[in-house]
Design a protein around this motif. Sequence first.
Motif, PDB file in Angstrom:
ATOM      1  N   LYS A  75      -1.282   5.723  -1.682  1.00  0.00           N
ATOM      2  CA  LYS A  75      -0.802   4.979  -0.508  1.00  0.00           C
ATOM      3  C   LYS A  75      -1.314   3.554  -0.609  1.00  0.00           C
ATOM      4  O   LYS A  75      -2.522   3.317  -0.724  1.00  0.00           O
ATOM      5  CB  LYS A  75      -1.274   5.630   0.778  1.00  0.00           C
ATOM      6  CG  LYS A  75      -0.697   4.950   1.997  1.00  0.00           C
ATOM      7  CD  LYS A  75      -1.036   5.692   3.272  1.00  0.00           C
ATOM      8  CE  LYS A  75      -0.378   4.972   4.443  1.00  0.00           C
ATOM      9  NZ  LYS A  75      -0.728   5.585   5.702  1.00  0.00           N
ATOM     10  N   ILE A  76      -0.370   2.611  -0.554  1.00  0.00           N
ATOM     11  CA  ILE A  76      -0.706   1.199  -0.688  1.00  0.00           C
ATOM     12  C   ILE A  76      -0.533   0.528   0.665  1.00  0.00           C
ATOM     13  O   ILE A  76       0.521   0.629   1.298  1.00  0.00           O
ATOM     14  CB  ILE A  76       0.195   0.532  -1.746  1.00  0.00           C
ATOM     15  CG1 ILE A  76       0.035   1.261  -3.085  1.00  0.00           C
ATOM     16  CG2 ILE A  76      -0.138  -0.952  -1.884  1.00  0.00           C
ATOM     17  CD1 ILE A  76       1.106   0.944  -4.086  1.00  0.00           C
ATOM     18  N   ALA A  77      -1.560  -0.165   1.120  1.00  0.00           N
ATOM     19  CA  ALA A  77      -1.531  -0.876   2.405  1.00  0.00           C
ATOM     20  C   ALA A  77      -0.719  -2.160   2.276  1.00  0.00           C
ATOM     21  O   ALA A  77      -0.435  -2.630   1.168  1.00  0.00           O
ATOM     22  CB  ALA A  77      -2.960  -1.192   2.844  1.00  0.00           C
ATOM     23  N   SER A  78      -0.392  -2.763   3.399  1.00  0.00           N
ATOM     24  CA  SER A  78       0.376  -4.013   3.380  1.00  0.00           C
ATOM     25  C   SER A  78      -0.398  -5.138   2.686  1.00  0.00           C
ATOM     26  O   SER A  78       0.184  -6.075   2.162  1.00  0.00           O
ATOM     27  CB  SER A  78       0.756  -4.425   4.801  1.00  0.00           C
ATOM     28  OG  SER A  78      -0.405  -4.592   5.586  1.00  0.00           O
ATOM     29  N   SER A  79      -1.721  -5.018   2.638  1.00  0.00           N
ATOM     30  CA  SER A  79      -2.561  -6.011   1.949  1.00  0.00           C
ATOM     31  C   SER A  79      -2.433  -5.924   0.429  1.00  0.00           C
ATOM     32  O   SER A  79      -2.910  -6.794  -0.284  1.00  0.00           O
ATOM     33  CB  SER A  79      -4.023  -5.806   2.339  1.00  0.00           C
ATOM     34  OG  SER A  79      -4.482  -4.551   1.844  1.00  0.00           O
ATOM     35  N   GLY A  80      -1.814  -4.838  -0.064  1.00  0.00           N
ATOM     36  CA  GLY A  80      -1.695  -4.618  -1.507  1.00  0.00           C
ATOM     37  C   GLY A  80      -2.834  -3.781  -2.062  1.00  0.00           C
ATOM     38  O   GLY A  80      -2.826  -3.415  -3.231  1.00  0.00           O
ATOM     39  N   GLU A  81      -3.802  -3.461  -1.226  1.00  0.00           N
ATOM     40  CA  GLU A  81      -4.917  -2.624  -1.656  1.00  0.00           C
ATOM     41  C   GLU A  81      -4.543  -1.156  -1.534  1.00  0.00           C
ATOM     42  O   GLU A  81      -3.743  -0.773  -0.685  1.00  0.00           O
ATOM     43  CB  GLU A  81      -6.139  -2.920  -0.791  1.00  0.00           C
ATOM     44  CG  GLU A  81      -6.498  -4.386  -0.845  1.00  0.00           C
ATOM     45  CD  GLU A  81      -7.972  -4.635  -0.903  1.00  0.00           C
ATOM     46  OE1 GLU A  81      -8.747  -3.679  -0.809  1.00  0.00           O
ATOM     47  OE2 GLU A  81      -8.330  -5.797  -1.057  1.00  0.00           O
ATOM     48  N   VAL A  82      -5.144  -0.354  -2.382  1.00  0.00           N
ATOM     49  CA  VAL A  82      -4.905   1.083  -2.326  1.00  0.00           C
ATOM     50  C   VAL A  82      -5.688   1.636  -1.144  1.00  0.00           C
ATOM     51  O   VAL A  82      -6.900   1.460  -1.052  1.00  0.00           O
ATOM     52  CB  VAL A  82      -5.317   1.768  -3.645  1.00  0.00           C
ATOM     53  CG1 VAL A  82      -5.195   3.275  -3.524  1.00  0.00           C
ATOM     54  CG2 VAL A  82      -4.457   1.249  -4.793  1.00  0.00           C
ATOM     55  N   GLU A  83      -4.965   2.275  -0.248  1.00  0.00           N
ATOM     56  CA  GLU A  83      -5.558   2.812   0.968  1.00  0.00           C
ATOM     57  C   GLU A  83      -6.050   4.239   0.780  1.00  0.00           C
ATOM     58  O   GLU A  83      -7.048   4.641   1.353  1.00  0.00           O
ATOM     59  CB  GLU A  83      -4.480   2.773   2.059  1.00  0.00           C
ATOM     60  CG  GLU A  83      -4.973   2.759   3.459  1.00  0.00           C
ATOM     61  CD  GLU A  83      -3.825   2.501   4.421  1.00  0.00           C
ATOM     62  OE1 GLU A  83      -3.094   3.451   4.744  1.00  0.00           O
ATOM     63  OE2 GLU A  83      -3.662   1.336   4.819  1.00  0.00           O
ATOM     64  N   ASN A  84      -5.329   5.005  -0.029  1.00  0.00           N
ATOM     65  CA  ASN A  84      -5.663   6.410  -0.203  1.00  0.00           C
ATOM     66  C   ASN A  84      -5.102   6.901  -1.533  1.00  0.00           C
ATOM     67  O   ASN A  84      -3.987   6.559  -1.898  1.00  0.00           O
ATOM     68  CB  ASN A  84      -5.077   7.220   0.957  1.00  0.00           C
ATOM     69  CG  ASN A  84      -5.532   8.662   0.953  1.00  0.00           C
ATOM     70  OD1 ASN A  84      -6.466   9.036   0.259  1.00  0.00           O
ATOM     71  ND2 ASN A  84      -4.857   9.491   1.720  1.00  0.00           N
ATOM     72  N   ASN A 119       4.956  -3.641   4.964  1.00  0.00           N
ATOM     73  CA  ASN A 119       4.562  -2.308   5.435  1.00  0.00           C
ATOM     74  C   ASN A 119       3.834  -1.442   4.408  1.00  0.00           C
ATOM     75  O   ASN A 119       3.404  -0.350   4.738  1.00  0.00           O
ATOM     76  CB  ASN A 119       5.801  -1.534   5.909  1.00  0.00           C
ATOM     77  CG  ASN A 119       6.468  -2.197   7.084  1.00  0.00           C
ATOM     78  OD1 ASN A 119       5.807  -2.558   8.055  1.00  0.00           O
ATOM     79  ND2 ASN A 119       7.774  -2.396   6.994  1.00  0.00           N
ATOM     80  N   GLY A 120       3.741  -1.866   3.183  1.00  0.00           N
ATOM     81  CA  GLY A 120       3.133  -1.035   2.150  1.00  0.00           C
ATOM     82  C   GLY A 120       4.101   0.037   1.665  1.00  0.00           C
ATOM     83  O   GLY A 120       5.285   0.009   1.971  1.00  0.00           O
ATOM     84  N   ALA A 121       3.585   1.000   0.924  1.00  0.00           N
ATOM     85  CA  ALA A 121       4.419   2.070   0.377  1.00  0.00           C
ATOM     86  C   ALA A 121       3.523   3.197  -0.125  1.00  0.00           C
ATOM     87  O   ALA A 121       2.315   3.027  -0.270  1.00  0.00           O
ATOM     88  CB  ALA A 121       5.284   1.548  -0.768  1.00  0.00           C
ATOM     89  N   THR A 122       4.143   4.331  -0.392  1.00  0.00           N
ATOM     90  CA  THR A 122       3.448   5.474  -0.969  1.00  0.00           C
ATOM     91  C   THR A 122       4.186   5.892  -2.237  1.00  0.00           C
ATOM     92  O   THR A 122       5.414   6.000  -2.231  1.00  0.00           O
ATOM     93  CB  THR A 122       3.391   6.651   0.033  1.00  0.00           C
ATOM     94  OG1 THR A 122       2.709   6.207   1.208  1.00  0.00           O
ATOM     95  CG2 THR A 122       2.651   7.836  -0.558  1.00  0.00           C
ATOM     96  N   PHE A 123       3.440   6.120  -3.295  1.00  0.00           N
ATOM     97  CA  PHE A 123       4.018   6.528  -4.579  1.00  0.00           C
ATOM     98  C   PHE A 123       3.382   7.830  -5.040  1.00  0.00           C
ATOM     99  O   PHE A 123       2.180   8.027  -4.884  1.00  0.00           O
ATOM    100  CB  PHE A 123       3.753   5.459  -5.652  1.00  0.00           C
ATOM    101  CG  PHE A 123       4.483   4.184  -5.430  1.00  0.00           C
ATOM    102  CD1 PHE A 123       5.747   3.992  -5.943  1.00  0.00           C
ATOM    103  CD2 PHE A 123       3.915   3.161  -4.678  1.00  0.00           C
ATOM    104  CE1 PHE A 123       6.434   2.822  -5.732  1.00  0.00           C
ATOM    105  CE2 PHE A 123       4.584   1.981  -4.458  1.00  0.00           C
ATOM    106  CZ  PHE A 123       5.852   1.799  -4.986  1.00  0.00           C
ATOM    107  N   SER A 124       4.184   8.689  -5.627  1.00  0.00           N
ATOM    108  CA  SER A 124       3.688   9.880  -6.326  1.00  0.00           C
ATOM    109  C   SER A 124       4.136   9.736  -7.769  1.00  0.00           C
ATOM    110  O   SER A 124       5.302   9.401  -8.035  1.00  0.00           O
ATOM    111  CB  SER A 124       4.259  11.162  -5.725  1.00  0.00           C
ATOM    112  OG  SER A 124       3.738  11.352  -4.435  1.00  0.00           O
ATOM    113  N   PHE A 125       3.214   9.990  -8.696  1.00  0.00           N
ATOM    114  CA  PHE A 125       3.548   9.813 -10.110  1.00  0.00           C
ATOM    115  C   PHE A 125       2.620  10.654 -10.980  1.00  0.00           C
ATOM    116  O   PHE A 125       1.482  10.911 -10.616  1.00  0.00           O
ATOM    117  CB  PHE A 125       3.436   8.336 -10.511  1.00  0.00           C
ATOM    118  CG  PHE A 125       2.051   7.766 -10.343  1.00  0.00           C
ATOM    119  CD1 PHE A 125       1.209   7.644 -11.437  1.00  0.00           C
ATOM    120  CD2 PHE A 125       1.590   7.367  -9.102  1.00  0.00           C
ATOM    121  CE1 PHE A 125      -0.065   7.128 -11.298  1.00  0.00           C
ATOM    122  CE2 PHE A 125       0.307   6.845  -8.944  1.00  0.00           C
ATOM    123  CZ  PHE A 125      -0.514   6.725 -10.037  1.00  0.00           C
TER     124      PHE A 125
END
Length: 148
Positions: A75-84, A119-125
């Motif tokens: 999960k990437i926050a709007s700041s571009g940092e990884v949130e989770n 808004n950020g985004a969530t990726f699964s990979f």
Amino acid sequence: MLFTKGGDGKVIPRCRIKPLSAKNVVVEGRDIDVQTFLKVYRQRVHGLRFIFDKNVRRRSDLASEFEGRIVLTLKIASSGEVENVQIKLTTIAENSPFSAINEDVKESVSHWKFPKTKNGATFSFPISFYMMLPQPSMFDDSSSIKNK
């Protein structure tokens, strides 16, 4: 080079990571597109390879049998940092001699940086990896090219 020969003459296995393509990435949210995600991933994949190499070298007697897959949700926050970061799936068992790889990868990915977004985004990979050991002839000095 995929492997090296150490000073003691031992062959040291090297990690290979299967390339990640857009079709293997699941995205939720559209503020960061898959191509931007893949650009950051490709910049960081060398750090992941280091983690695998470091952990497998401790048990080089098992390296030729080593391969695995870790599926992460990031999960990437709007700041571009990884949130989770969560490990959604792993083929590396907790009682495996290589179990530290799971947490090391999770920790490494938690420090990745992405562009700022609304808004950020969530990726699964997936990260799919395997070790390669050389054939003995790869270090054979008799195969050098002779001048005519």
